[in-house]
Design a protein around this motif. Structure first.
Motif, PDB file in Angstrom:
ATOM      1  N   PRO A  61      48.697  39.036  40.206  1.00  0.00           N
ATOM      2  CA  PRO A  61      47.858  39.260  39.030  1.00  0.00           C
ATOM      3  C   PRO A  61      47.060  40.555  39.056  1.00  0.00           C
ATOM      4  O   PRO A  61      46.489  40.947  38.046  1.00  0.00           O
ATOM      5  N   PHE A  62      47.029  41.238  40.216  1.00  0.00           N
ATOM      6  CA  PHE A  62      46.190  42.431  40.336  1.00  0.00           C
ATOM      7  C   PHE A  62      47.015  43.692  40.606  1.00  0.00           C
ATOM      8  O   PHE A  62      46.538  44.635  41.236  1.00  0.00           O
ATOM      9  N   GLU A  63      48.242  43.715  40.123  1.00  0.00           N
ATOM     10  CA  GLU A  63      49.120  44.865  40.343  1.00  0.00           C
ATOM     11  C   GLU A  63      48.515  46.163  39.821  1.00  0.00           C
ATOM     12  O   GLU A  63      48.673  47.227  40.422  1.00  0.00           O
ATOM     13  N   SER A  64      47.821  46.083  38.688  1.00  0.00           N
ATOM     14  CA  SER A  64      47.252  47.303  38.087  1.00  0.00           C
ATOM     15  C   SER A  64      46.119  47.886  38.923  1.00  0.00           C
ATOM     16  O   SER A  64      45.715  49.029  38.712  1.00  0.00           O
ATOM     17  N   CYS A  65      45.620  47.120  39.896  1.00  0.00           N
ATOM     18  CA  CYS A  65      44.500  47.569  40.732  1.00  0.00           C
ATOM     19  C   CYS A  65      44.955  48.187  42.048  1.00  0.00           C
ATOM     20  O   CYS A  65      44.122  48.674  42.816  1.00  0.00           O
ATOM     21  N   LEU A  66      46.254  48.158  42.333  1.00  0.00           N
ATOM     22  CA  LEU A  66      46.734  48.595  43.640  1.00  0.00           C
ATOM     23  C   LEU A  66      46.528  50.091  43.839  1.00  0.00           C
ATOM     24  O   LEU A  66      46.777  50.893  42.938  1.00  0.00           O
ATOM     25  N   TYR A  91      54.196  45.795  51.137  1.00  0.00           N
ATOM     26  CA  TYR A  91      52.845  45.803  51.711  1.00  0.00           C
ATOM     27  C   TYR A  91      51.935  46.510  50.712  1.00  0.00           C
ATOM     28  O   TYR A  91      52.183  47.661  50.331  1.00  0.00           O
ATOM     29  N   LYS A  92      50.883  45.816  50.284  1.00  0.00           N
ATOM     30  CA  LYS A  92      50.064  46.300  49.173  1.00  0.00           C
ATOM     31  C   LYS A  92      48.631  46.571  49.633  1.00  0.00           C
ATOM     32  O   LYS A  92      48.066  45.825  50.431  1.00  0.00           O
ATOM     33  N   MET A  93      48.072  47.623  49.079  1.00  0.00           N
ATOM     34  CA  MET A  93      46.690  47.999  49.377  1.00  0.00           C
ATOM     35  C   MET A  93      45.877  47.987  48.087  1.00  0.00           C
ATOM     36  O   MET A  93      46.249  48.600  47.092  1.00  0.00           O
ATOM     37  N   LEU A  94      44.775  47.250  48.133  1.00  0.00           N
ATOM     38  CA  LEU A  94      43.928  47.068  46.965  1.00  0.00           C
ATOM     39  C   LEU A  94      42.523  47.538  47.304  1.00  0.00           C
ATOM     40  O   LEU A  94      41.929  47.068  48.281  1.00  0.00           O
ATOM     41  N   GLU A  95      41.999  48.472  46.531  1.00  0.00           N
ATOM     42  CA  GLU A  95      40.621  48.923  46.731  1.00  0.00           C
ATOM     43  C   GLU A  95      39.691  48.133  45.828  1.00  0.00           C
ATOM     44  O   GLU A  95      40.017  47.826  44.682  1.00  0.00           O
ATOM     45  N   ALA A  98      38.489  49.047  41.938  1.00  0.00           N
ATOM     46  CA  ALA A  98      39.454  48.762  40.869  1.00  0.00           C
ATOM     47  C   ALA A  98      39.532  47.257  40.608  1.00  0.00           C
ATOM     48  O   ALA A  98      39.624  46.808  39.451  1.00  0.00           O
ATOM     49  N   PHE A  99      39.494  46.469  41.678  1.00  0.00           N
ATOM     50  CA  PHE A  99      39.534  45.008  41.546  1.00  0.00           C
ATOM     51  C   PHE A  99      38.295  44.495  40.816  1.00  0.00           C
ATOM     52  O   PHE A  99      38.392  43.678  39.893  1.00  0.00           O
ATOM     53  N   TYR A 100      37.111  44.960  41.229  1.00  0.00           N
ATOM     54  CA  TYR A 100      35.876  44.536  40.563  1.00  0.00           C
ATOM     55  C   TYR A 100      35.924  44.881  39.080  1.00  0.00           C
ATOM     56  O   TYR A 100      35.571  44.054  38.225  1.00  0.00           O
ATOM     57  N   SER A 101      36.327  46.094  38.760  1.00  0.00           N
ATOM     58  CA  SER A 101      36.367  46.533  37.368  1.00  0.00           C
ATOM     59  C   SER A 101      37.324  45.678  36.549  1.00  0.00           C
ATOM     60  O   SER A 101      36.995  45.235  35.436  1.00  0.00           O
ATOM     61  N   PHE A 102      38.500  45.422  37.082  1.00  0.00           N
ATOM     62  CA  PHE A 102      39.502  44.605  36.381  1.00  0.00           C
ATOM     63  C   PHE A 102      38.955  43.211  36.080  1.00  0.00           C
ATOM     64  O   PHE A 102      39.038  42.719  34.944  1.00  0.00           O
ATOM     65  N   CYS A 103      38.393  42.558  37.092  1.00  0.00           N
ATOM     66  CA  CYS A 103      37.917  41.188  36.926  1.00  0.00           C
ATOM     67  C   CYS A 103      36.699  41.105  36.019  1.00  0.00           C
ATOM     68  O   CYS A 103      36.588  40.198  35.172  1.00  0.00           O
ATOM     69  N   LEU A 104      35.767  42.038  36.178  1.00  0.00           N
ATOM     70  CA  LEU A 104      34.555  42.006  35.354  1.00  0.00           C
ATOM     71  C   LEU A 104      34.859  42.341  33.896  1.00  0.00           C
ATOM     72  O   LEU A 104      34.225  41.797  32.978  1.00  0.00           O
ATOM     73  N   ASN A 105      35.815  43.224  33.651  1.00  0.00           N
ATOM     74  CA  ASN A 105      36.239  43.489  32.268  1.00  0.00           C
ATOM     75  C   ASN A 105      36.857  42.247  31.641  1.00  0.00           C
ATOM     76  O   ASN A 105      36.638  41.943  30.462  1.00  0.00           O
ATOM     77  N   LYS A 106      37.641  41.532  32.436  1.00  0.00           N
ATOM     78  CA  LYS A 106      38.252  40.288  31.964  1.00  0.00           C
ATOM     79  C   LYS A 106      37.165  39.259  31.634  1.00  0.00           C
ATOM     80  O   LYS A 106      37.245  38.546  30.633  1.00  0.00           O
ATOM     81  N   ALA A 107      36.149  39.198  32.495  1.00  0.00           N
ATOM     82  CA  ALA A 107      35.048  38.265  32.276  1.00  0.00           C
ATOM     83  C   ALA A 107      34.244  38.628  31.026  1.00  0.00           C
ATOM     84  O   ALA A 107      33.866  37.751  30.237  1.00  0.00           O
TER      85      ALA A 107
END
Length: 390
Positions: A61-66, A91-95, A98-107
């Protein structure tokens, strides 16, 4: 006049990896779209304060944040070195920013979600959350912030501790398609220590020094080891450190409480999502939070059937933690044996707790049988001792 408590269906106490992941999974369930959800934390997270790495076959679900992803990984030890093809995994790296921004925008876009910045002082078993500004109550409270690492006898207690440099060079210095998963050529100091290198492009990479041991190092020790690695193994003496990261993760087979009551559910590390033998957490948070959201949407209790999902792996983790703790067999030799004898995908599947019994046996046969048989016998004895009546 005392202020009345604000009531919600679900309170998510803590807006880190676990809390925000759970929120996203809840919002994906059509049956839960009318539920009032409170996301509560002392501050809105916006910075790159964490880096999460994990492997997956499918898109998540967080591909756009990788930040980046790879299909090949280097492994180095004194007796074996190879560029490993990990397909079908990536092997995926997530910063975290980007994750915080994605989730908080969704919220923010969800009408049923309320975001409140307030320091959480206490969570009571009846679902009341005491903040500095107000009291909040919920039918369920999902807690990832209030917990203690269990300290219990007859269990193993180690830490995964690390410090990383995000570096930038003036000339091309990295192959962005060939990161290093583990480099055990560094001095072990009678512990388990390795470096991993994750290049984003030819001039930028994260170089991280990691240890599995009872206590973390002094900051200058990490710095000395990283400087030595950059100069000796990567042969870089001129580089800019753009930022650093540091962390400590519990590695213990002592049980974490999955709940404080029927209403207060622990998630993330607080709820036992950290894999005891490696410290990996992010993938297991996703599994845990997706299951909770699915259970709620189906009208079941949040933790329905979650305890049974990791059964045999708890024993495997305990055995490996004993091998690490007793230090009678070098940890680097365990990893060398696995990666030199087995396909990388088989090892990753095993570490991801998705392996079949046949694959488990393949992993077991790859390592030193005497060391692991002895550790297994001791752990089985302790397991039976814990369950027998006093």
């Amino acid at each position: 006049m005392e202020q009345a408590a604000q009531h919600y269906d679900y309170i998510i106490a803590g807006a880190g990896a676990a809390g925000l992941s759970l929120l996203c999974y809840l919002l994906e369930e059509p049956a839960l779209r009318q539920k009032k959800i409170l996301l509560l934390d002392r501050e809105k997270k916006q910075t790159n304060d964490r880096t999460w790495c994990f492997w997956q076959v499918e898109e998540g679900p967080f591909e756009s944040c990788l930040k980046h992803q790879w299909q090949h990984l280097h492994f180095y030890s004194e007796g074996f070195s190879s560029l490993l093809d990990i397909s079908p995994y990536r092997y995926k790296m997530l910063e975290s920013a980007a994750f915080y921004s994605f989730c908080l925008n969704k919220a923010s876009a969800a009408a049923n979600v309320t975001l409140v910045e307030d320091e959480i002082l206490d969570i009571s078993p009846d679902g009341a959350v005491q903040g500095k500004k107000a009291i909040y109550t919920g039918a369920y409270v999902f807690n990832s912030v209030k917990f203690k690492i269990p300290e219990r006898g007859h269990y193993h207690h180690l830490l995964q501790h690390f410090k990383g440099y995000f570096i930038k060079t003036n000339e091309d210095a990295f192959n962005p398609e060939a990161p290093t998963l583990m480099d055990f050529r560094v001095a072990q100091h009678q512990d388990c220590r390795f470096v991993y290198v994750l290049p984003f492009n030819k001039r930028e990479a994260l170089v991280e020094y990691t240890g599995f041991s009872p206590a973390p190092l002094q900051q200058e020790q990490y710095d000395d080891e990283l400087t030595h690695y950059l100069e000796h193994y990567l042969q870089h003496s001129e580089y800019e450190i753009t930022r650093t990261e540091y962390g400590v993760i519990p590695m213990t087979n002592a049980p974490f409480r999955t709940s404080e009551s029927d209403q207060v559910i622990n998630i993330g590390t607080a709820g036992g999502a950290t894999k005891a033998s490696t410290g990996y957490t992010f993938s297991f948070i996703q599994r845990q939070c997706a299951a909770i959201a699915h259970n709620l949407a189906a009208g079941k209790t949040p933790l329905h059937q979650l305890a049974a999902s990791r059964g045999k792996y708890k024993l495997y983790d305990s055995i490996f933690l004993r091998v690490l703790s007793e230090k009678e067999y070098p940890a680097w030799k365990v990893f060398e044996a696995m990666f030199s004898k087995l396909p990388a995908a088989t090892i990753l599947k095993f570490l991801n707790e998705d392996s079949t019994l046949l694959e488990d046996l393949q992993v077991m046969r790859s390592v030193d049988k005497g060391t692991f048989a002895s550790a297994a016998a001791k752990e089985l004895y302790l397991t039976f001792k814990r369950v027998l009546p006093k």
